[in-house]
Motif scaffolding. Structure first.
Motif, mmCIF file in Angstrom:
data_model
loop_
_atom_site.group_PDB
_atom_site.id
_atom_site.type_symbol
_atom_site.label_atom_id
_atom_site.label_comp_id
_atom_site.label_asym_id
_atom_site.label_seq_id
_atom_site.Cartn_x
_atom_site.Cartn_y
_atom_site.Cartn_z
ATOM 1 N N MET A 1 7.841 -2.488 -19.327
ATOM 2 C CA MET A 1 6.650 -2.365 -18.479
ATOM 3 C C MET A 1 7.052 -2.505 -17.018
ATOM 4 N N HIS A 2 6.583 -1.617 -16.166
ATOM 5 C CA HIS A 2 6.878 -1.680 -14.740
ATOM 6 C C HIS A 2 5.833 -2.534 -14.044
ATOM 7 N N PRO A 3 6.236 -3.234 -12.977
ATOM 8 C CA PRO A 3 5.259 -4.045 -12.272
ATOM 9 C C PRO A 3 4.170 -3.183 -11.669
ATOM 10 N N HIS A 4 2.939 -3.704 -11.675
ATOM 11 C CA HIS A 4 1.833 -2.979 -11.068
ATOM 12 C C HIS A 4 2.086 -2.867 -9.573
ATOM 13 N N PRO A 5 1.847 -1.675 -8.958
ATOM 14 C CA PRO A 5 2.144 -1.505 -7.533
ATOM 15 C C PRO A 5 1.422 -2.506 -6.649
ATOM 16 N N ASP A 6 0.237 -2.982 -7.061
ATOM 17 C CA ASP A 6 -0.488 -3.963 -6.256
ATOM 18 C C ASP A 6 0.141 -5.342 -6.334
ATOM 19 N N ASP A 7 1.101 -5.527 -7.260
ATOM 20 C CA ASP A 7 1.746 -6.817 -7.448
ATOM 21 C C ASP A 7 3.175 -6.804 -6.918
ATOM 22 N N SER A 8 3.515 -5.799 -6.138
ATOM 23 C CA SER A 8 4.865 -5.704 -5.586
ATOM 24 C C SER A 8 4.968 -6.482 -4.277
ATOM 25 N N THR A 9 6.190 -6.740 -3.865
ATOM 26 C CA THR A 9 6.402 -7.435 -2.595
ATOM 27 C C THR A 9 5.831 -6.625 -1.439
ATOM 28 N N GLY A 10 6.050 -5.313 -1.480
ATOM 29 C CA GLY A 10 5.535 -4.461 -0.411
ATOM 30 C C GLY A 10 4.025 -4.542 -0.295
ATOM 31 N N ALA A 11 3.343 -4.558 -1.439
ATOM 32 C CA ALA A 11 1.876 -4.659 -1.425
ATOM 33 C C ALA A 11 1.430 -6.001 -0.868
ATOM 34 N N ARG A 12 2.172 -7.054 -1.193
ATOM 35 C CA ARG A 12 1.814 -8.382 -0.665
ATOM 36 C C ARG A 12 2.016 -8.429 0.842
ATOM 37 N N VAL A 13 3.093 -7.817 1.320
ATOM 38 C CA VAL A 13 3.322 -7.758 2.773
ATOM 39 C C VAL A 13 2.169 -7.027 3.451
ATOM 40 N N ALA A 14 1.776 -5.895 2.892
ATOM 41 C CA ALA A 14 0.687 -5.105 3.488
ATOM 42 C C ALA A 14 -0.620 -5.882 3.511
ATOM 43 N N ARG A 15 -0.924 -6.580 2.395
ATOM 44 C CA ARG A 15 -2.169 -7.363 2.357
ATOM 45 C C ARG A 15 -2.156 -8.473 3.400
ATOM 46 N N ALA A 16 -1.047 -9.183 3.488
ATOM 47 C CA ALA A 16 -0.957 -10.281 4.455
ATOM 48 C C ALA A 16 -1.033 -9.747 5.884
ATOM 49 N N ARG A 17 -0.406 -8.601 6.127
ATOM 50 C CA ARG A 17 -0.436 -8.000 7.466
ATOM 51 C C ARG A 17 -1.866 -7.629 7.849
ATOM 52 N N LYS A 18 -2.578 -7.017 6.920
ATOM 53 C CA LYS A 18 -3.954 -6.606 7.209
ATOM 54 C C LYS A 18 -4.866 -7.817 7.398
ATOM 55 N N THR A 19 -4.622 -8.883 6.637
ATOM 56 C CA THR A 19 -5.398 -10.110 6.815
ATOM 57 C C THR A 19 -5.218 -10.658 8.229
ATOM 58 N N ARG A 20 -4.003 -10.523 8.781
ATOM 59 C CA ARG A 20 -3.716 -10.978 10.139
ATOM 60 C C ARG A 20 -4.114 -9.933 11.194
ATOM 61 N N ARG A 21 -4.656 -8.812 10.713
ATOM 62 C CA ARG A 21 -5.098 -7.726 11.597
ATOM 63 C C ARG A 21 -3.962 -7.212 12.480
ATOM 64 N N LEU A 22 -2.825 -7.003 11.831
ATOM 65 C CA LEU A 22 -1.656 -6.474 12.516
ATOM 66 C C LEU A 22 -1.373 -5.055 12.024
ATOM 67 N N THR A 23 -0.912 -4.210 12.911
ATOM 68 C CA THR A 23 -0.384 -2.915 12.496
ATOM 69 C C THR A 23 1.036 -3.120 11.989
ATOM 70 N N GLN A 24 1.559 -2.105 11.337
ATOM 71 C CA GLN A 24 2.955 -2.197 10.898
ATOM 72 C C GLN A 24 3.882 -2.390 12.092
ATOM 73 N N ARG A 25 3.601 -1.672 13.177
ATOM 74 C CA ARG A 25 4.447 -1.808 14.369
ATOM 75 C C ARG A 25 4.291 -3.206 14.984
ATOM 76 N N GLY A 26 3.054 -3.711 14.952
ATOM 77 C CA GLY A 26 2.835 -5.050 15.489
ATOM 78 C C GLY A 26 3.573 -6.110 14.691
ATOM 79 N N LEU A 27 3.574 -5.985 13.360
ATOM 80 C CA LEU A 27 4.313 -6.926 12.521
ATOM 81 C C LEU A 27 5.813 -6.807 12.777
ATOM 82 N N ALA A 28 6.292 -5.577 12.898
ATOM 83 C CA ALA A 28 7.715 -5.370 13.154
ATOM 84 C C ALA A 28 8.148 -6.046 14.455
ATOM 85 N N THR A 29 7.335 -5.899 15.485
ATOM 86 C CA THR A 29 7.653 -6.510 16.773
ATOM 87 C C THR A 29 7.648 -8.026 16.669
#
Length: 392
Positions: free
Chosen positions: A1-29
């Motif tokens: 069984m493959h991990p659900h895409p919503d349960d991946s590290t990348g998905a968690r990063v995206a959720r946390a970033r959006k909660t902080r109201r950051l863009t991808q570029r803003g998080l990178a900086t």
């Protein structure tokens, strides 16, 4: 069984970033990570390295474990470990209320021997067995230490608290790691044991390593070096000093600082004097472990080809199973990054063969496996079977 895409590290990063109201570029900086790395991690196109995860977590003001998904409770339940955690928490909490009148502890000598046995079992990555036995031992040792007030009893209690830290770290429970290390220092002070206090500072520094705070981790390791100077000269002091240098090497390497090499050289100098040691305070130290840490230090600085080459010139055989499995996981990631995917998968299987439960719960293993999936290269049928084992 493959991990659900919503349960991946990348998905968690995206959720946390959006909660902080950051863009991808803003998080990178904010994290001092490239924009392309952030986008690829969120898309699952690449596996996040421990250094990248640490940087992202600090930029988002959250624990690294929130991005890795630790502790992996479904796996702990499947291994029937989850029910053992609460008794361990309770045993760690009841440290300062004196002897329990309903507890009749064994002799200090017997309890010390049991403490040593569990320390050794933790090195062999026998996590379930250790977690099941540890709360009872801590309860007895707490009573014995308060009653006997002997150096041996307090030392055995401190060592058992350290074992509590070790299993908590494997389960990804960093809060429990911190509690266990606080108790270790409490008992070490009562044993008038600077060696125990220095080991505790080394372990504490590695907790901060896992949390991505390398500066604080280094301060703690340096504190440990000052503390160990108070101990009597001898092999214990040399082994602990050498291990502190290895801790500093990994922390500097994770920070991308070449001062890691200076500490590796110092550790190598101590290892030449001590030889291979595995039972001195149950620390693994010697020429082989220095070689293992050199591989790690290369990988932490993104010098993956050098890491793979260094690994090919040494053998981790004879080291504790927990250390060997971790080494194979680090080598697997380095091999994956330089495109040797078949070899990387082989290293993951080696890690599983040495310490299956630890490997299953290791975030680096999960990230490396995810990276191999993302590479979409032709791999043996057993690759899918490994994925099913990892997630079931």
């Amino acid at each position: 069984m493959h991990p659900h895409p919503d349960d991946s590290t990348g998905a968690r990063v995206a959720r946390a970033r959006k909660t902080r109201r950051l863009t991808q570029r803003g998080l990178a900086t904010r994290a001092s990570v490239s924009y392309s790395t952030v986008t690829k991690v969120e898309q699952g196109a690449i596996a996040a390295s421990p250094a990248v995860l640490g940087a992202l977590a600090r930029a988002l003001s959250i624990p690294v474990t929130e991005l890795t998904g630790q502790p992996y409770m479904d796996d702990l339940r499947a291994d029937q470990v989850d029910g053992l955690i609460q008794p361990l928490r309770e045993a760690l909490d009841l440290y300062d209320v004196g002897a329990d009148p309903e507890v009749r502890p064994r002799s200090v000598a017997e309890l010390h021997a049991e403490s040593e046995r569990l320390c050794a079992a933790a090195r062999r990555a026998e996590l379930r067995q250790v977690t099941a036995a540890l709360p009872g031992l801590l309860t007895e040792l707490t009573a014995a230490a308060h009653e006997a007030d002997s150096e041996l009893a307090w030392k055995a209690l401190a060592a058992s608290y350290r074992t509590g830290h070790d299993v908590a770290a494997k389960f990804g429970m960093l809060d429990l790691c911190t509690i266990a290390l606080e108790r270790m220092e409490w008992a070490s002070v009562r044993a008038s044991d600077p060696i125990g206090s220095a080991v505790r500072q080394c372990m504490r520094g590695l907790v901060y390593l896992r949390g991505g705070d390398y500066r604080t981790g280094l301060r703690l390791v340096q504190s440990g070096m000052r503390t160990v100077e108070q101990a009597d000269p001898g092999v214990e002091r040399e082994v602990v000093t050498g291990r502190l240098h290895l801790g500093a090497a990994v922390l500097y390497a994770r920070a991308g600082d070449d001062r890691a090499d200076e500490h590796l050289a110092e550790a190598e100098r101590y290892a030449a004097k001590t030889g291979e040691q595995q039972t001195v305070r149950w620390l693994c130290f010697g020429p082989k472990n220095v070689a293992v840490h050199r591989v790690s230090a290369y990988a932490e600085r993104d010098r993956y080809a050098e890491a793979v080459e260094a690994a090919s010139k040494m053998s981790a055989s004879g080291l504790p199973a927990s250390r060997v499995a971790h080494h194979h996981a680090e080598v697997a990631r380095a091999q994956m990054v330089i495109g040797r995917n078949d070899d990387a998968f082989g290293s993951l299987k080696l890690a599983r063969s040495v310490a299956p439960q630890q490997t299953r719960l290791h975030p680096l293993v999960r990230e490396t496996f995810a990276g191999l999936e993302a590479a979409k290269r032709r791999l043996p049928d057993s690759f899918l079977s490994f994925g099913a084992w990892l997630k079931n």
